[in-house]
Design a protein around this motif. Structure first.
Motif, PDB file in Angstrom:
ATOM      1  N   ASP A   1      13.385  36.863  60.177  1.00  0.00           N
ATOM      2  CA  ASP A   1      13.754  36.359  58.852  1.00  0.00           C
ATOM      3  C   ASP A   1      13.583  37.402  57.761  1.00  0.00           C
ATOM      4  O   ASP A   1      13.809  37.102  56.584  1.00  0.00           O
ATOM      5  CB  ASP A   1      12.913  35.127  58.506  1.00  0.00           C
ATOM      6  N   ILE A   2      13.197  38.622  58.129  1.00  0.00           N
ATOM      7  CA  ILE A   2      13.019  39.722  57.170  1.00  0.00           C
ATOM      8  C   ILE A   2      14.181  40.695  57.364  1.00  0.00           C
ATOM      9  O   ILE A   2      14.433  41.155  58.478  1.00  0.00           O
ATOM     10  CB  ILE A   2      11.679  40.443  57.391  1.00  0.00           C
ATOM     11  N   VAL A   3      14.877  40.988  56.303  1.00  0.00           N
ATOM     12  CA  VAL A   3      16.000  41.931  56.332  1.00  0.00           C
ATOM     13  C   VAL A   3      15.584  43.199  55.593  1.00  0.00           C
ATOM     14  O   VAL A   3      15.154  43.134  54.433  1.00  0.00           O
ATOM     15  CB  VAL A   3      17.264  41.325  55.700  1.00  0.00           C
ATOM     16  N   VAL A   4      15.711  44.331  56.292  1.00  0.00           N
ATOM     17  CA  VAL A   4      15.420  45.641  55.714  1.00  0.00           C
ATOM     18  C   VAL A   4      16.744  46.362  55.566  1.00  0.00           C
ATOM     19  O   VAL A   4      17.491  46.500  56.543  1.00  0.00           O
ATOM     20  CB  VAL A   4      14.446  46.443  56.601  1.00  0.00           C
ATOM     21  N   GLN A   5      17.042  46.823  54.372  1.00  0.00           N
ATOM     22  CA  GLN A   5      18.379  47.330  54.086  1.00  0.00           C
ATOM     23  C   GLN A   5      18.300  48.651  53.336  1.00  0.00           C
ATOM     24  O   GLN A   5      17.402  48.875  52.517  1.00  0.00           O
ATOM     25  CB  GLN A   5      19.163  46.307  53.264  1.00  0.00           C
ATOM     26  N   SER A   6      19.242  49.534  53.661  1.00  0.00           N
ATOM     27  CA  SER A   6      19.351  50.820  52.973  1.00  0.00           C
ATOM     28  C   SER A   6      20.791  51.283  53.058  1.00  0.00           C
ATOM     29  O   SER A   6      21.332  51.463  54.151  1.00  0.00           O
ATOM     30  CB  SER A   6      18.424  51.870  53.603  1.00  0.00           C
ATOM     31  N   ALA A   7      21.407  51.486  51.910  1.00  0.00           N
ATOM     32  CA  ALA A   7      22.762  52.029  51.871  1.00  0.00           C
ATOM     33  C   ALA A   7      22.757  53.550  51.821  1.00  0.00           C
ATOM     34  O   ALA A   7      23.752  54.177  52.177  1.00  0.00           O
ATOM     35  CB  ALA A   7      23.522  51.477  50.664  1.00  0.00           C
ATOM     36  N   ARG A   8      21.656  54.145  51.389  1.00  0.00           N
ATOM     37  CA  ARG A   8      21.586  55.605  51.320  1.00  0.00           C
ATOM     38  C   ARG A   8      21.358  56.178  52.708  1.00  0.00           C
ATOM     39  O   ARG A   8      20.590  55.620  53.513  1.00  0.00           O
ATOM     40  CB  ARG A   8      20.449  56.037  50.388  1.00  0.00           C
ATOM     41  N   PRO A   9      21.983  57.316  53.026  1.00  0.00           N
ATOM     42  CA  PRO A   9      21.793  57.907  54.368  1.00  0.00           C
ATOM     43  C   PRO A   9      20.355  58.321  54.636  1.00  0.00           C
ATOM     44  O   PRO A   9      19.901  58.260  55.785  1.00  0.00           O
ATOM     45  CB  PRO A   9      22.737  59.122  54.349  1.00  0.00           C
ATOM     46  N   TYR A  10      19.621  58.747  53.619  1.00  0.00           N
ATOM     47  CA  TYR A  10      18.252  59.203  53.838  1.00  0.00           C
ATOM     48  C   TYR A  10      17.324  58.079  54.294  1.00  0.00           C
ATOM     49  O   TYR A  10      16.276  58.360  54.890  1.00  0.00           O
ATOM     50  CB  TYR A  10      17.687  59.828  52.555  1.00  0.00           C
ATOM     51  N   GLY A  11      17.678  56.842  54.024  1.00  0.00           N
ATOM     52  CA  GLY A  11      16.810  55.744  54.404  1.00  0.00           C
ATOM     53  C   GLY A  11      17.279  54.946  55.599  1.00  0.00           C
ATOM     54  O   GLY A  11      16.582  54.016  56.020  1.00  0.00           O
ATOM     55  N   GLN A  12      18.410  55.299  56.175  1.00  0.00           N
ATOM     56  CA  GLN A  12      18.951  54.483  57.261  1.00  0.00           C
ATOM     57  C   GLN A  12      18.132  54.619  58.534  1.00  0.00           C
ATOM     58  O   GLN A  12      17.875  53.631  59.225  1.00  0.00           O
ATOM     59  CB  GLN A  12      20.409  54.869  57.517  1.00  0.00           C
ATOM     60  N   ARG A  13      17.700  55.820  58.854  1.00  0.00           N
ATOM     61  CA  ARG A  13      16.895  55.985  60.058  1.00  0.00           C
ATOM     62  C   ARG A  13      15.521  55.335  59.887  1.00  0.00           C
ATOM     63  O   ARG A  13      14.994  54.720  60.819  1.00  0.00           O
ATOM     64  CB  ARG A  13      16.744  57.470  60.382  1.00  0.00           C
ATOM     65  N   ALA A  14      14.943  55.456  58.714  1.00  0.00           N
ATOM     66  CA  ALA A  14      13.653  54.825  58.460  1.00  0.00           C
ATOM     67  C   ALA A  14      13.758  53.304  58.549  1.00  0.00           C
ATOM     68  O   ALA A  14      12.845  52.636  59.066  1.00  0.00           O
ATOM     69  CB  ALA A  14      13.136  55.244  57.081  1.00  0.00           C
ATOM     70  N   VAL A  15      14.861  52.755  58.083  1.00  0.00           N
ATOM     71  CA  VAL A  15      15.063  51.304  58.150  1.00  0.00           C
ATOM     72  C   VAL A  15      15.161  50.836  59.604  1.00  0.00           C
ATOM     73  O   VAL A  15      14.562  49.824  60.003  1.00  0.00           O
ATOM     74  CB  VAL A  15      16.331  50.939  57.346  1.00  0.00           C
ATOM     75  N   LEU A  16      15.890  51.585  60.410  1.00  0.00           N
ATOM     76  CA  LEU A  16      16.041  51.206  61.813  1.00  0.00           C
ATOM     77  C   LEU A  16      14.712  51.300  62.560  1.00  0.00           C
ATOM     78  O   LEU A  16      14.389  50.441  63.391  1.00  0.00           O
ATOM     79  CB  LEU A  16      17.093  52.108  62.473  1.00  0.00           C
ATOM     80  N   LYS A  17      13.937  52.343  62.286  1.00  0.00           N
ATOM     81  CA  LYS A  17      12.639  52.485  62.953  1.00  0.00           C
ATOM     82  C   LYS A  17      11.657  51.409  62.481  1.00  0.00           C
ATOM     83  O   LYS A  17      10.872  50.886  63.275  1.00  0.00           O
ATOM     84  CB  LYS A  17      12.075  53.879  62.675  1.00  0.00           C
ATOM     85  N   PHE A  18      11.683  51.089  61.201  1.00  0.00           N
ATOM     86  CA  PHE A  18      10.813  50.033  60.690  1.00  0.00           C
ATOM     87  C   PHE A  18      11.137  48.698  61.357  1.00  0.00           C
ATOM     88  O   PHE A  18      10.228  47.946  61.745  1.00  0.00           O
ATOM     89  CB  PHE A  18      10.966  49.929  59.168  1.00  0.00           C
ATOM     90  N   ALA A  19      12.420  48.405  61.499  1.00  0.00           N
ATOM     91  CA  ALA A  19      12.815  47.161  62.151  1.00  0.00           C
ATOM     92  C   ALA A  19      12.455  47.167  63.635  1.00  0.00           C
ATOM     93  O   ALA A  19      12.135  46.130  64.215  1.00  0.00           O
ATOM     94  CB  ALA A  19      14.313  46.939  61.974  1.00  0.00           C
ATOM     95  N   GLN A  20      12.486  48.342  64.258  1.00  0.00           N
ATOM     96  CA  GLN A  20      12.160  48.423  65.672  1.00  0.00           C
ATOM     97  C   GLN A  20      10.688  48.105  65.934  1.00  0.00           C
ATOM     98  O   GLN A  20      10.353  47.387  66.891  1.00  0.00           O
ATOM     99  CB  GLN A  20      12.489  49.824  66.198  1.00  0.00           C
ATOM    100  N   TYR A  21       9.797  48.601  65.078  1.00  0.00           N
ATOM    101  CA  TYR A  21       8.363  48.440  65.339  1.00  0.00           C
ATOM    102  C   TYR A  21       7.787  47.164  64.742  1.00  0.00           C
ATOM    103  O   TYR A  21       6.733  46.713  65.179  1.00  0.00           O
ATOM    104  CB  TYR A  21       7.610  49.658  64.795  1.00  0.00           C
ATOM    105  N   THR A  22       8.451  46.584  63.760  1.00  0.00           N
ATOM    106  CA  THR A  22       7.928  45.360  63.149  1.00  0.00           C
ATOM    107  C   THR A  22       8.700  44.107  63.552  1.00  0.00           C
ATOM    108  O   THR A  22       8.240  43.000  63.259  1.00  0.00           O
ATOM    109  CB  THR A  22       7.944  45.479  61.616  1.00  0.00           C
ATOM    110  N   GLY A  23       9.847  44.257  64.189  1.00  0.00           N
ATOM    111  CA  GLY A  23      10.626  43.103  64.603  1.00  0.00           C
ATOM    112  C   GLY A  23      11.561  42.567  63.546  1.00  0.00           C
ATOM    113  O   GLY A  23      12.171  41.503  63.748  1.00  0.00           O
ATOM    114  N   ALA A  24      11.715  43.262  62.424  1.00  0.00           N
ATOM    115  CA  ALA A  24      12.615  42.800  61.370  1.00  0.00           C
ATOM    116  C   ALA A  24      14.065  43.104  61.735  1.00  0.00           C
ATOM    117  O   ALA A  24      14.358  43.721  62.767  1.00  0.00           O
ATOM    118  CB  ALA A  24      12.243  43.438  60.034  1.00  0.00           C
ATOM    119  N   LYS A  25      14.966  42.671  60.885  1.00  0.00           N
ATOM    120  CA  LYS A  25      16.399  42.901  61.091  1.00  0.00           C
ATOM    121  C   LYS A  25      16.865  43.963  60.113  1.00  0.00           C
ATOM    122  O   LYS A  25      16.647  43.856  58.901  1.00  0.00           O
ATOM    123  CB  LYS A  25      17.190  41.610  60.891  1.00  0.00           C
TER     124      LYS A  25
END
Length: 295
Positions: free
Chosen positions: A68-92
């Motif tokens: 139920d948590i959405v992590v979002q980033s439109a900037r390229p510098y934050g896209q990899r961090a968003v994906l890794k954060f979702a991977q380790y915390t279970g967010a989307k």
């Protein structure tokens, strides 16, 4: 003397330049500014940044279902961090361009109904902030000194323009969430390196020994070069070579005289004009009436 976790995190944020803002400061971000440098750059108070990270981690942990948590980033510098954060915390994670209507249009395939929204930059991600205000979704965002704060519920003051700063912030927040969920012990170091959260250039993703695929013409042939015509290898002109050598060396010899060329052509002995000309053919019907009378 060993440093506490807060001191080590602040040292890590200092090394990643999380404290450096911009030359402009929003009036709502003045409370998080420590001072202003001589060159006009505002310096962010990292003590308040760490406290806001703790507050954001407590809110994330309070949600039972991590999806139920959405992590979002439109900037390229934050896209990899968003994906890794979702991977380790279970967010989307929603990396890349935000599709308008993701939170409001139920007909879309990418429709989401999150209970919490975490953003990288309020200025770049203004569309999801506006949609979250329509449907009453609480929003957490990393805000620089010049970031607009309307409809942002929790602003984490930090540098959101550098790739190392964004990666360190998401890494610290993910580790705090895992510690509050008792997945990690408070004094236990996290075995995930912070480098995994950093943005990587496309050239850096290639392996050190990786080479381009060989062309169909061979290893020595340049990419895009056409092969030699007729299978003849590329040879340089040699002036000392005798006449006839070189490109004409492999050409087949002309046929012998006693072959097909020895037989005389038909009519060549008597001449082409010896044959009489054909007589003109007389018309079968003199007029159109005679042609019509036949049918």
């Amino acid at each position: 003397m060993a440093l506490s976790q807060k001191e080590s995190d602040i040292q890590l944020m200092l090394a990643a330049s999380c404290h450096l803002g911009t030359k402009n400061c929003d009036y709502q971000m003045e409370r998080y500014v420590y001072r202003r440098r001589l060159d006009g750059i505002y310096v962010i108070n990292l003590g308040k940044t760490w406290e806001k990270l703790q507050l954001a981690a407590r809110i994330i942990v309070a949600i039972e279902n991590p999806q139920d948590i959405v992590v979002q980033s439109a900037r390229p510098y934050g896209q990899r961090a968003v994906l890794k954060f979702a991977q380790y915390t279970g967010a989307k994670a929603l990396a890349g361009r935000h599709t308008p209507g993701t939170f409001t249009n139920q007909i879309q395939k990418v429709f989401e109904e999150p209970r919490l929204l975490l953003l990288t930059d309020p200025r770049t991600d203004h569309q999801p902030i506006k949609e979250s205000a329509y449907v009453n979704i609480p929003t957490i965002a990393f805000c620089d000194t010049d970031s607009p704060l309307p409809y942002v519920d929790i602003a984490i003051p930090a540098n959101n323009k550098a790739k190392h700063s964004i990666g360190v912030l998401y890494w610290i927040l993910a580790r705090m969430v895992l510690q509050m969920r008792s997945t990690l012990l408070p004094g236990q170091p996290w075995d995930v390196m912070v480098d995994l959260f950093f943005y990587r250039e496309p050239e850096e993703t290639k392996e050190p020994g990786e080479e381009d695929a060989a062309d169909y013409g061979g290893d020595n042939q340049a990419y895009g070069a056409l092969p030699a015509p007729g299978g003849v290898p590329d040879q340089s002109w040699d002036e000392s070579a005798p006449a006839g050598a070189g490109f004409g060396q492999d050409a087949p010899a002309p046929p012998a005289a006693d072959d097909w060329g020895s037989a005389p052509a038909a009519g060549a002995a008597d001449g082409w004009d010896a044959a009489p000309a054909p007589a003109p053919q007389q018309a079968q019907f003199a007029s159109a009436d005679q042609f019509g009378a036949q049918y």
